[in-house]
Each structure stands twice: as structure tokens, then as C-alpha cells.
Design a protein around this motif. Structure first.
Motif, PDB file in Angstrom:
ATOM      1  N   THR A   1       0.757  -1.090   0.019  1.00 31.77           N
ATOM      2  CA  THR A   1      -0.169   0.087   0.078  1.00 31.77           C
ATOM      3  C   THR A   1       0.790   1.428   0.077  1.00 31.77           C
ATOM      4  OG1 THR A   1      -1.463   1.390   1.546  1.00 31.77           O
ATOM      5  CG2 THR A   1      -0.218  -0.387   2.701  1.00 31.77           C
TER       6      THR A   1
ATOM      7  N   ARG B   1      -3.221   3.096   6.583  1.00 31.73           N
ATOM      8  CA  ARG B   1      -4.576   2.402   5.719  1.00 31.73           C
ATOM      9  C   ARG B   1      -4.976   1.004   6.025  1.00 31.73           C
ATOM     10  NH1 ARG B   1      -4.789   5.830   0.172  1.00 31.73           N
ATOM     11  NH2 ARG B   1      -4.864   7.904   1.121  1.00 31.73           N
TER      12      ARG B   1
ATOM     13  N   TYR C   1       4.094   2.638  -5.849  1.00 33.18           N
ATOM     14  CA  TYR C   1       3.662   2.240  -6.739  1.00 33.18           C
ATOM     15  C   TYR C   1       4.180   2.682  -8.009  1.00 33.18           C
ATOM     16  CZ  TYR C   1      -0.317   0.718  -4.083  1.00 33.18           C
ATOM     17  OH  TYR C   1      -1.294   0.099  -3.127  1.00 33.18           O
TER      18      TYR C   1
ATOM     19  N   TYR D   1     -11.527   4.810 -18.998  1.00 33.60           N
ATOM     20  CA  TYR D   1     -11.437   3.645 -17.945  1.00 33.60           C
ATOM     21  C   TYR D   1     -11.390   2.266 -18.541  1.00 33.60           C
ATOM     22  CZ  TYR D   1     -13.304   0.319 -14.314  1.00 33.60           C
ATOM     23  OH  TYR D   1     -13.272  -0.525 -13.529  1.00 33.60           O
TER      24      TYR D   1
ATOM     25  N   PRO E   1     -14.990  -8.490 -12.896  1.00 32.75           N
ATOM     26  CA  PRO E   1     -16.213  -8.356 -12.172  1.00 32.75           C
ATOM     27  C   PRO E   1     -17.127  -7.292 -13.024  1.00 32.75           C
ATOM     28  CG  PRO E   1     -14.442  -7.529 -10.735  1.00 32.75           C
ATOM     29  CD  PRO E   1     -13.779  -7.998 -11.986  1.00 32.75           C
TER      30      PRO E   1
HETATM   31  N1  LIG Z   1     -15.917  -2.078  -6.974  1.00 33.29           N
HETATM   32  C1  LIG Z   1     -16.498  -2.313  -8.186  1.00 33.29           C
HETATM   33  O1  LIG Z   1     -17.597  -2.198  -8.374  1.00 33.29           O
HETATM   34  C2  LIG Z   1     -15.628  -2.977  -9.190  1.00 33.29           C
HETATM   35  C3  LIG Z   1     -16.269  -3.356 -10.512  1.00 33.29           C
HETATM   36  C4  LIG Z   1     -15.535  -3.920 -11.451  1.00 33.29           C
HETATM   37  C5  LIG Z   1     -14.204  -3.734 -11.323  1.00 33.29           C
HETATM   38  N2  LIG Z   1     -13.377  -3.331  -9.863  1.00 33.29           N
HETATM   39  C6  LIG Z   1     -12.002  -3.352 -10.066  1.00 33.29           C
HETATM   40  O2  LIG Z   1     -11.702  -4.209  -8.971  1.00 33.29           O
HETATM   41  C7  LIG Z   1     -10.277  -3.572  -8.265  1.00 33.29           C
HETATM   42  C8  LIG Z   1     -10.601  -3.357  -6.922  1.00 33.29           C
HETATM   43  O3  LIG Z   1     -11.994  -2.303  -6.935  1.00 33.29           O
HETATM   44  P1  LIG Z   1     -12.196  -1.575  -5.437  1.00 33.29           P
HETATM   45  O4  LIG Z   1     -13.487  -1.247  -5.598  1.00 33.29           O
HETATM   46  O5  LIG Z   1     -11.795  -2.650  -4.330  1.00 33.29           O
HETATM   47  O6  LIG Z   1     -11.087  -0.131  -5.517  1.00 33.29           O
HETATM   48  P2  LIG Z   1     -10.980   0.555  -4.357  1.00 33.29           P
HETATM   49  O7  LIG Z   1     -11.270   0.247  -2.910  1.00 33.29           O
HETATM   50  O8  LIG Z   1     -11.570   1.928  -4.989  1.00 33.29           O
HETATM   51  O9  LIG Z   1      -9.453   0.951  -4.496  1.00 33.29           O
HETATM   52  C9  LIG Z   1      -8.492  -0.216  -4.599  1.00 33.29           C
HETATM   53  C10 LIG Z   1      -7.221   0.353  -4.018  1.00 33.29           C
HETATM   54  O10 LIG Z   1      -6.486   1.055  -5.151  1.00 33.29           O
HETATM   55  C11 LIG Z   1      -5.377   1.976  -4.597  1.00 33.29           C
HETATM   56  N3  LIG Z   1      -5.601   3.295  -5.349  1.00 33.29           N
HETATM   57  C12 LIG Z   1      -6.589   4.059  -4.925  1.00 33.29           C
HETATM   58  N4  LIG Z   1      -6.216   5.386  -5.837  1.00 33.29           N
HETATM   59  C13 LIG Z   1      -5.081   5.053  -6.352  1.00 33.29           C
HETATM   60  C14 LIG Z   1      -4.380   5.963  -7.128  1.00 33.29           C
HETATM   61  N5  LIG Z   1      -4.840   7.100  -7.578  1.00 33.29           N
HETATM   62  N6  LIG Z   1      -3.189   5.225  -7.685  1.00 33.29           N
HETATM   63  C15 LIG Z   1      -2.760   4.000  -7.308  1.00 33.29           C
HETATM   64  N7  LIG Z   1      -3.576   3.265  -6.387  1.00 33.29           N
HETATM   65  C16 LIG Z   1      -4.636   3.812  -5.968  1.00 33.29           C
HETATM   66  C17 LIG Z   1      -5.650   1.988  -3.187  1.00 33.29           C
HETATM   67  O11 LIG Z   1      -4.469   1.309  -2.431  1.00 33.29           O
HETATM   68  P3  LIG Z   1      -3.750   2.072  -1.322  1.00 33.29           P
HETATM   69  O12 LIG Z   1      -4.405   3.260  -1.013  1.00 33.29           O
HETATM   70  O13 LIG Z   1      -3.706   1.055  -0.353  1.00 33.29           O
HETATM   71  O14 LIG Z   1      -2.310   2.302  -1.983  1.00 33.29           O
HETATM   72  C18 LIG Z   1      -7.001   1.165  -2.898  1.00 33.29           C
HETATM   73  O15 LIG Z   1      -7.055   0.410  -1.779  1.00 33.29           O
HETATM   74  C19 LIG Z   1      -9.962  -2.474  -9.339  1.00 33.29           C
HETATM   75  O16 LIG Z   1      -9.194  -2.702 -10.283  1.00 33.29           O
HETATM   76  C20 LIG Z   1     -11.473  -2.190  -9.999  1.00 33.29           C
HETATM   77  O17 LIG Z   1     -11.063  -1.148 -10.989  1.00 33.29           O
HETATM   78  C21 LIG Z   1     -14.317  -2.915  -9.114  1.00 33.29           C
END
Ligand SMILES: NC(=O)c1ccc[n+]([C@@H]2O[C@H](COP(=O)([O-])OP(=O)(O)OC[C@H]3O[C@@H](n4cnc5c(N)ncnc54)[C@H](OP(=O)(O)O)[C@@H]3O)[C@@H](O)[C@H]2O)c1
Length: 321
Positions: free
Chosen positions: A39, A44, A64, A132, A155
Motif C-alpha cells: 500500500t 490505511r 507504486y 477507464y 467483475p
Molecule cells: N468495486 C467495483 O464495483 C468494481 C467493479 C469492477 C471492477 N473493479 C476493479 O476491482 C479492483 C478493486 O476495486 P475496489 O472497488 O476494491 O477499489 P478501491 O477500493 O476503490 O481501491 C483499491 C485500491 O486502489 C489503490 N488506489 C486508489 N487510488 C489510487 C491511485 N490514484 N493510484 C494508485 N493506487 C490507487 C488503493 O490502495 P492504497 O491506498 O492501499 O495504496 C486502494 O485500496 C479495481 O481494479 C477495480 O477497477 C471494481
């Protein structure tokens, strides 16, 4: 006699502080694995430490943008999962960094350090022409090139406590007398439960490398048992929150203009790129591999939504209406 040494399984989870990643951290810890949460801000990840024994869940600082830092995080891991993702850009190029460049660096590090399995969480949105979607698609291609054995999970909209989709609209229903049907509300979704995405990730890490079951080098599309449009999603929200609201169809052009202004908020509610994403259905393709191919049974929305949407009912959790 010296005690027998037993090397624990080590999994490194990038984005383990997030909505999906934190569920994977918990599930991996329950299996007795050592979980390294890579992270940008280790604090966090502190809330996850009680999900394991002392020292089992390790927040690990990782820049990163630095390939060496990513390689250091990956080194020594049996398994790696990437859950890093963003919904909007603060600066142009953020999508490419988060969805293409970082996954490519992680995949390269997995190859260099002989990681056994790498699971990359992508999105069903790769089929669209939004920035995106395009950055996700390029990321999937880069991951497959750098680590051909990677398992890619795509997903659809993910639901569960703490999600950013149902919670957003349920929150808006508390504030507004009417809700928008963007582009008329005809776009189709196949929402998938976060617990099923978690199970799928663990299956992709652990299923034996035998025949059809072997998840290595494959792409899976993850969706729930129901395909719904925006009207149906609102119907579920209204049923589970006990709040009925008017629905106002919003033509694409108007939605784009509204999104431009909403994207100026510190936490954008909607961006023009998200409106572009909404023009395309996010449902599983006909011949795709799915949750079932990973041995996971998809959970329906009505089993889960009431558990966390109850907080939006008039009178909250203790209301009887
Ligand atoms: N949630 C949905 O409905 C959904 C649907 C389809 C696909 N996905 C995909 O599934 C994965 C996880 O989704 P999620 O909803 O769990 O995501 P999330 O909670 O919004 O974020 C996941 C992680 O991304 C890192 N992050 C956030 N902003 C960033 C930035 N500007 N640069 C680099 N890292 C950053 C953070 O890690 P740290 O702060 O710990 O570094 C955060 O914990 C993603 O790839 C997302 O596109 C999600």
C-alpha cells in the motif's frame, strides 16, 4: 533434534486496503497465509491487522511508481493479487498509471521472482470505449504479455457492505426527491457479490493446475445471477431502503453536461467518462468463463442488499417500516 520448519504461504495483495482487496485479505488470513498488504500508506491497512494472528497481516509500504519498490514487495511471495483501481482521474494519465503501468510492473515482478500464481482484478468495463475501459483493456494485455500464467478476473458492478455503487444511490435517495435514469436507464448490469469475487480470487490462486480446472493464463468474467437495468436497480434500492423516489430520464447529452460539473467536486459523484462507460452493457459474454468455472455459486442481490441498505431506511437500522 531440530524442530521441523514449515514455511507459511505468503500472499502479497496490492490495493488490499480497498473494498474488494480487504475482503481478499480477510479470506487469505483465514486460510492461515501470511498476508502482505502492499500500500502507498501503511496506516490505511492497520484496520485489517486484527483479522489475523499477531504478525500474520503485514502492511508494507510500496511506491507504486517505482518498479524496484514493486519488485521488493513481490519478492518471496507464493501468490500475488492486484486490486489497485480508480473510478476517475484527478490528472490526465491517472487511468493509464493505475490500470496499465502498475499492473504491468507487478506482472513483471511476478515473473522475475517466480511467483506461483498472480491474480489481476480487471473489469467487465473493458468492452467499452471509455478511458477507464480502454486503460483496463490495455492493462489486461500488458499483464498477459509480462506473465502469461496470470489469471484475470473481470467483475461487473460489485455489491456488498462498503460498495461505491448501491451505497451512492441509496445515499442520494435520502437527499433527493428524484433520481436520474442516465441515458434513459436502459444500460444492463450483472452485479456480483464481493464475497463471490473474493472466493473466485482464492480459487484462482489454489485450484490444482489440472485440465479444464487450471485457472492459469485464463480470463474469467464475474457476474451475479441477475441481469438488471437502472430501473430494476432503483426498484431494489427502494424496496430495501423503504424510500420511493421519482425517476427522471436524463438524455446522454444532458448527463454528460451534468457529469462535467459533478466531476469538479473533490470526490466526483459522476464524470463524463463514467457517462461514456454507462453507454455499454456490462454483462457476461456468451462463451466466457465465469464464477461457476472457478467452483463459485453466484449470490443474488436480495440476499445481501438488505443487510447493509437497512441503514438508509427512514428511522435507520431500528425502524420497523
Ligand atoms: N468495486 C467495483 O464495483 C468494481 C467493479 C469492477 C471492477 N473493479 C476493479 O476491482 C479492483 C478493486 O476495486 P475496489 O472497488 O476494491 O477499489 P478501491 O477500493 O476503490 O481501491 C483499491 C485500491 O486502489 C489503490 N488506489 C486508489 N487510488 C489510487 C491511485 N490514484 N493510484 C494508485 N493506487 C490507487 C488503493 O490502495 P492504497 O491506498 O492501499 O495504496 C486502494 O485500496 C479495481 O481494479 C477495480 O477497477 C471494481
Amino acid at each position: 533434534m531440530r524442530p521441523m520448519s514449515h514455511k507459511p504461504t505468503i500472499v502479497t495483495i496490492f490495493g488490499g486496503t480497498g473494498f474488494i482487496g480487504s475482503q481478499i485479505v480477510r479470506a487469505a488470513a483465514q486460510r492461515g497465509w501470511v498476508v502482505k498488504i502492499a500500500t502507498r500508506i501503511p496506516e490505511r491497512a492497520y484496520f485489517l491487522r486484527p483479522c489475523g494472528a499477531v504478525g500474520q497481516i503485514v502492511p508494507y509500504h510500496c511506491d507504486y511508481s517505482d518498479p524496484q519498490a514493486i519488485a521488493d514487495a513481490v519478492k518471496g511471495s507464493d501468490y500475488v493479487v492486484n486490486c489497485i483501481g480508480i473510478l476517475y482521474e484527478r490528472r490526465k494519465g491517472d487511468f493509464t498509471k493505475a490500470h496499465t503501468a502498475i499492473p504491468e510492473m507487478i506482472a513483471t515482478a511476478c515473473r522475475t521472482h517466480d511467483v506461483k500464481r498472480f491474480v489481476h482484478i480487471s473489469s467487465l468495463g473493458v468492452t467499452g470505449d471509455s478511458r477507464y475501459g480502454q486503460s483496463k483493456k490495455a492493462g489486461d494485455e500488458a499483464v498477459s504479455r509480462a506473465f502469461p500464467d496470470a489469471t484475470i478476473l473481470r467483475p461487473g458492478v460489485v455489491f456488498g457492505a462498503g460498495d461505491s455503487f448501491f451505497n451512492l444511490f441509496a445515499g442520494l435517495a435520502c437527499l433527493l426527491p428524484a433520481l436520474p435514469l442516465i441515458g434513459g436507464g436502459h444500460t444492463k448490469f450483472q452485479p456480483v457479490f464481493v464475497g463471490d469475487v473474493t472466493e473466485a480470487s482464492l480459487a484462482a490462486l489454489t485450484l490444482p493446475p489440472l485440465g479444464d480446472q487450471d485457472p492459469r493464463g485464463k480470463i474469467y468474467e464475474l457476474g451475479g445471477p441477475e441481469i438488471v437495468d437502472f430501473r430494476e436497480i432503483y426498484a431494489r434500492l427502494f424496496r430495501h431502503t423503504g424510500r420511493q423516489r421519482a425517476l427522471i430520464p436524463l438524455p446522454w447529452g444532458v448527463a454528460r453536461i451534468q457529469a462535467f460539473f459533478l466531476s469538479l467536486l473533490p470526490q466526483p459523484l459522476l464524470t463524463p467518462d463514467q457517462v461514456q462507460s454507462l453507454k455499454h452493457d456490462t454483462i457476461i459474454a456468451k462463451n466466457a468463463l465465469t464464477l461457476a468455472d472457478l467452483g463459485v455459486t453466484a449470490t443474488g442481490m436480495d440476499l445481501i442488499l438488505p443487510q447493509y441498505l437497512v441503514q438508509y431506511r427512514p428511522g435507520g437500522r431500528f425502524s420497523h417500516s
